[in-house]
Design a protein around this motif. Structure first.
Motif, PDB file in Angstrom:
ATOM      1  N   TRP A   1       0.965  -1.157  -0.148  1.00  0.00           N
ATOM      2  CA  TRP A   1       0.081   0.022  -0.028  1.00  0.00           C
ATOM      3  C   TRP A   1       0.930   1.282   0.186  1.00  0.00           C
ATOM      4  CZ3 TRP A   1      -4.831   1.390  -0.939  1.00  0.00           C
ATOM      5  CH2 TRP A   1      -5.262   2.658  -0.507  1.00  0.00           C
TER       6      TRP A   1
ATOM      7  N   GLY B   1       0.195   2.398  -3.561  1.00  0.00           N
ATOM      8  CA  GLY B   1      -1.289   2.737  -3.488  1.00  0.00           C
ATOM      9  C   GLY B   1      -2.027   1.700  -4.029  1.00  0.00           C
TER      10      GLY B   1
ATOM     11  N   THR C   1      -3.815  -0.245   5.173  1.00  0.00           N
ATOM     12  CA  THR C   1      -3.665   0.976   5.232  1.00  0.00           C
ATOM     13  C   THR C   1      -2.912   1.519   6.618  1.00  0.00           C
ATOM     14  OG1 THR C   1      -5.765   1.228   6.328  1.00  0.00           O
ATOM     15  CG2 THR C   1      -5.825   1.215   3.968  1.00  0.00           C
TER      16      THR C   1
ATOM     17  N   ARG D   1       0.264  10.364  -7.412  1.00  0.00           N
ATOM     18  CA  ARG D   1      -0.521  10.153  -6.130  1.00  0.00           C
ATOM     19  C   ARG D   1      -0.500  11.564  -5.325  1.00  0.00           C
ATOM     20  NH1 ARG D   1       0.747   5.094  -1.916  1.00  0.00           N
ATOM     21  NH2 ARG D   1      -1.238   5.124  -1.059  1.00  0.00           N
TER      22      ARG D   1
ATOM     23  N   ASP E   1      -6.057   3.293  -3.904  1.00  0.00           N
ATOM     24  CA  ASP E   1      -6.334   4.759  -3.353  1.00  0.00           C
ATOM     25  C   ASP E   1      -6.901   5.529  -4.274  1.00  0.00           C
ATOM     26  OD1 ASP E   1      -5.917   7.089  -1.864  1.00  0.00           O
ATOM     27  OD2 ASP E   1      -3.658   6.940  -1.719  1.00  0.00           O
TER      28      ASP E   1
END
Length: 203
Positions: free
Chosen positions: A8, A12, A90, A142, A177
């Protein structure tokens, strides 16, 4: 930190274990989706280009149908086993499910480059019916500001392919994400497909 959290943090996106959801449960959710299909509503945006919003999301042209799903999908979204892994991935212990639903695709349906309109910490999705192919996305942007994303789309188009697309797994949950990373649905090339999505926010 865990392997899921490492995935993550690095890009993402995170693939949850294949055996998290039993085949019989997927069959139940798929049957429910088929029953929901006649009542799905159109999601159409015919405005040209990307439209940055005050909350940081970015809307764009799209065409598909959607439905909030039924009890079987809700049960999956609110299950402790899925929530626990979303929290692990997360690193957000306060994560809670906030919405879930279905997107139904027919030939030519698409979603141009955008950032999600609900501030979800993580969105889990999976191909529920049919071959959903790939999700185009731009992880290099991102958390980039909206102006940068709009300029990128002006240079590379509404369905950019400069970065490696993210394959959409069949009946296996994958988190991404979607609030921070611009992504898109290339024009759908098959007869029918259903994508299930589960969204979670940190309190």
């Amino acid at each position: 930190m865990s392997e899921l959290n490492d995935q993550w943090r690095s890009n993402g996106a995170v693939l949850l274990p294949e055996d998290l959801v039993a085949a019989a449960e997927w069959e139940e959710i798929a049957a429910e989706a088929q029953a929901c299909a006649p009542d799905a509503f159109d999601r159409v945006n015919e405005r040209e280009g990307l439209q940055p919003q005050r909350n940081g999301s970015i809307t764009s042209p799209q065409r598909c149908r959607a439905h909030p799903g039924g009890p079987a999908l809700k049960a999956l979204a609110t299950s402790a086993r899925v929530l626990d892994l979303a929290r692990e991935a997360t690193g957000e212990a306060s994560l809670v499910p906030v919405r879930w639903g279905l997107k139904l695709y027919e030939p030519g349906d698409f979603m141009a480059l955008h950032r999600d309109d609900v501030r979800c910490t993580i969105t889990l999705s999976t191909g529920l019916i049919g071959d959903l192919g790939v999700m185009g996305w731009v992880p290099s942007l991102r958390a980039a500001d909206s102006t940068t994303v709009v300029e990128y789309a002006e240079q590379h188009g509404l369905h950019p392919d400069e970065e490696e697309p993210l394959p959409i797994p069949y009946r296996q949950l994958q988190g991404f994400d979607g609030w921070a990373i611009p992504h898109h649905r290339p024009p759908f090339e098959h007869d029918f497909g259903v994508l299930a999505t589960l969204c979670y926010c940190a309190l």
